[in-house]
Design an enzyme around this catalytic site. Structure first.
Site, PDB file in Angstrom:
ATOM      1  NE  ARG A   1      -3.745  -2.179   2.572  1.00 41.35           N
ATOM      2  CZ  ARG A   1      -3.558  -3.413   3.042  1.00 41.35           C
ATOM      3  NH1 ARG A   1      -2.368  -3.788   3.484  1.00 41.35           N
ATOM      4  NH2 ARG A   1      -4.551  -4.279   3.077  1.00 41.35           N
TER       5      ARG A   1
ATOM      6  NE  ARG B   1     -10.136  -7.782   3.268  1.00 46.62           N
ATOM      7  CZ  ARG B   1      -9.536  -6.872   2.525  1.00 46.62           C
ATOM      8  NH1 ARG B   1      -8.458  -6.247   2.982  1.00 46.62           N
ATOM      9  NH2 ARG B   1      -9.975  -6.576   1.326  1.00 46.62           N
TER      10      ARG B   1
ATOM     11  CG  ASP C   1      -7.439  -4.175   8.067  1.00 49.06           C
ATOM     12  OD1 ASP C   1      -7.567  -4.522   6.875  1.00 49.06           O
ATOM     13  OD2 ASP C   1      -6.740  -3.201   8.419  1.00 49.06           O
TER      14      ASP C   1
END
Ligand code: NAI
Length: 311
Positions: A88, A151, A148
């Site tokens: 990123r 996930r 996140d």
């Protein structure tokens, strides 16, 4: 309630779609720099209104910020996404300039807006937005931890073989493969610690799979994911728009909280009509605090790159 989403790409359009489907906002403006892209996606989405039963009006516009005037909330998704193998952080050179100019134009037309930053590297883009926008710190929020954490819950549910809705868990720290910190010690399945269901080895696997969650999808899709990112952003927008006082890990400017200063990083906050209403102080153990400090050092190193960009 007027919500602007800048960037009508994969994440921006998904975010606009989820906001519309949840039907809590009167108006969504989708803006992109690419001629007719936002107009086309807005029209396509509006043609789902009668099928999906929502009343939100979605307007698409090419780079005309006057149309965004008076927005209560604006989401910034403009910028390039990762390609397989990229971090990123590598996106900073292009995305920093985009985020800066988009922020300036949004603020010009919506002085009291609450900004949600999605573009990567998100923690650094959120920090940059603070420098550019000059808004009170409760009105600038970086989205990464909500995704996140979703996930993390998915991976825990997969390992335990239960529905994700059984799982409570959170990921804090920087929104990067190395920096994120899934709080496995505190994760539960309906109040029972997940360690009661999983061996240490399996928990470690969950932790590692969570950290590379974005990279895994990027290698499968050839670009970064959009459904879960769009859903995560729409959850933050919903919490603010409807004053829900819900808790999410978000990237926020810290002034001493968790012993950290002068950076934006993911920690749990309460979101309501004022944006960030409270920073929640979780009782982390020494190892978790050390990992958070390491993660903060990584974010600060990326923030330093901003100086070389001469924005
Ligand atoms: P995309 O390429 O599908 O869409 C980006 C859009 O931004 C494009 O339509 C492009 O024309 C537009 N754009 C570029 N410059 C612009 C400008 N100056 N003004 C207005 N629009 C502009 O990319 P995608 O997949 O939607 O990702 C967007 C960003 O979000 C990326 O930086 C990606 O890394 C990040 N992301 C962040 C996540 C997070 O959890 N924080 C999760 C997923 C993606």
């Amino acid at each position: 309630m007027k919500i602007t989403v800048v960037g009508a790409g994969a994440v921006g359009a998904s975010c606009a779609e989820y906001i519309a489907i949840k039907n809590f906002s009167s108006e969504v403006v989708l803006l992109d720099i690419k001629e007719n892209l936002a107009e086309g996606k807005a029209m396509d989405l509006m043609q789902t209104a009668s099928l999906n039963g929502f009343d939100t009006k979605i307007t698409g516009i090419t780079n005309d910020y006057a149309v965004t005037a008076g927005s209560n909330i604006a989401v910034i998704t403009s910028g390039i996404p990762r390609k397989p193998g990229m971090t990123r952080e590598e996106l900073i050179v292009i995305n920093a300039g985009i985020v800066k100019s988009v922020t300036e134009q949004l603020i010009k037309y919506s002085k009291d807006v609450i900004l949600i930053i999605v573009s990567n590297p998100m923690d650094t883009m959120t920090y940059l937005t603070h420098q550019v926008a000059g808004l009170p710190k409760n009105r600038i929020i970086g989205m990464g931890g909500a995704l996140d954490s979703a996930r993390f819950k998915y991976r825990l549910a997969e390992a335990i073989e239960c529905p994700s809705s059984d799982i409570d868990g959170m990921v804090i720290g920087g929104h990067s493969d190395k920096g994120m910190l899934p709080l496995t010690r505190l994760a539960t399945r309906n109040s029972v610690r997940v360690s009661e269901f999983l061996s240490n080895g399996r928990l470690l696997q969950v932790l590692e799979d969570t950290k590379v969650g974005g990279a895994t999808l990027t290698s499968m899709l050839g670009t970064s994911a959009w459904y879960a990112p769009g859903a995560a952003v729409s959850s933050l927008v919903h919490a603010i728009a409807c004053d829900q006082k819900k808790m999410f890990p978000c990237s926020v400017l810290l002034n001493g909280e968790y012993g950290l200063n002068d950076l934006c990083i993911g920690i749990p906050v309460i979101l309501g009509e004022n944006g960030i209403e409270q920073i929640v102080d979780v009782d982390l153990n020494e190892s978790e605090l050390n990992k958070l400090k390491e993660s903060a050092a990584g974010v600060k190193a990326t923030n330093l790159l901003l100086k070389d960009l001469k924005l």
